[in-house]
Design an enzyme around this catalytic site. Sequence first.
Site, PDB file in Angstrom:
ATOM      1  N   HIS A 157       0.860   2.244   4.234  1.00 23.60           N
ATOM      2  CA  HIS A 157       2.129   1.695   4.741  1.00 23.60           C
ATOM      3  C   HIS A 157       2.256   1.816   6.259  1.00 23.60           C
ATOM      4  O   HIS A 157       2.919   2.725   6.773  1.00 23.60           O
ATOM      5  CB  HIS A 157       3.305   2.407   4.073  1.00 23.60           C
ATOM      6  CG  HIS A 157       3.517   1.985   2.657  1.00 23.60           C
ATOM      7  ND1 HIS A 157       4.261   0.880   2.309  1.00 23.60           N
ATOM      8  CD2 HIS A 157       3.061   2.518   1.495  1.00 23.60           C
ATOM      9  CE1 HIS A 157       4.273   0.747   0.996  1.00 23.60           C
ATOM     10  NE2 HIS A 157       3.548   1.730   0.480  1.00 23.60           N
ATOM     11  N   CYS A 179       0.244  -2.470   0.573  1.00 21.40           N
ATOM     12  CA  CYS A 179       0.372  -1.780  -0.704  1.00 21.40           C
ATOM     13  C   CYS A 179       0.286  -2.775  -1.865  1.00 21.40           C
ATOM     14  O   CYS A 179      -0.767  -3.346  -2.107  1.00 21.40           O
ATOM     15  CB  CYS A 179       1.640  -0.934  -0.735  1.00 21.40           C
ATOM     16  SG  CYS A 179       1.660   0.274  -2.091  1.00 21.40           S
ATOM     17  N   GLU A 198       4.086   0.194   8.140  1.00 17.30           N
ATOM     18  CA  GLU A 198       5.455  -0.094   8.579  1.00 17.30           C
ATOM     19  C   GLU A 198       6.356   1.134   8.585  1.00 17.30           C
ATOM     20  O   GLU A 198       7.476   1.069   9.109  1.00 17.30           O
ATOM     21  CB  GLU A 198       6.067  -1.199   7.689  1.00 17.30           C
ATOM     22  CG  GLU A 198       6.666  -0.745   6.379  1.00 17.30           C
ATOM     23  CD  GLU A 198       5.652  -0.370   5.303  1.00 17.30           C
ATOM     24  OE1 GLU A 198       6.079   0.060   4.219  1.00 17.30           O
ATOM     25  OE2 GLU A 198       4.444  -0.497   5.543  1.00 17.30           O
TER      26      GLU A 198
END
Length: 209
Positions: free
Chosen positions: A186, A90, A188
């Site tokens: 994202h 990001c 994660e």
Amino acid sequence: MKIAIVGRKPDTENYVQYVKNQGHNPVVTLDLKDLANCDCLLLPGGGDITPAFFGEQNHGSRSIDTALDILQLQALDFCIKKRLPVLGICKGAQVINVGLGGTLYQDLATSAIHRYEDGDQYHDTVIEKNSWLYDLYGEHAIVNSAHHQAIRELGSGLSAVQHCPRDGCIEAIAHRELPILGVQWHPERIDHQHTTLSGEKILVYFASL
């Protein structure tokens, strides 16, 4: 493997867990001396980059942390000189782009495609063939994002390897010579109720560099 995460500890918990889940050692730091003892660098998501760093006045940037921007850009420069692998997520992808001389859209007119008021927005993307990301996911991937800015002009040596088909927004980048990667989404924190995509593949590939 020790992975440096240059960021503030309260804002990096997702990234710490992401790294730990793959059996690596995260080192969250604001001290660039710690980079010398790490194998690679993860630049995490966060607020917007100070527009002056890409030669503009503020036209919609918010949640700016100039001190952190400076540290992250210095960390990127250190890794470039040492040829250490870098992964940007990001904001981190935008830091890579700006650090290599690129620019950003400060406030996308199409930001509703890329962020949802209460969380991530999930949307389709198209991946370039013969790219590192294509080898992981194929031609299409539904990803999660939460950004209102995006890469505009690519920095030196960078190629765009993933786009949003609805507005052309760059969703992932790679350096043509150095082990530097970035994703605008994202990996994660993917919610598997919305996509079958495995975010872990990104970190596994990154660690292999």
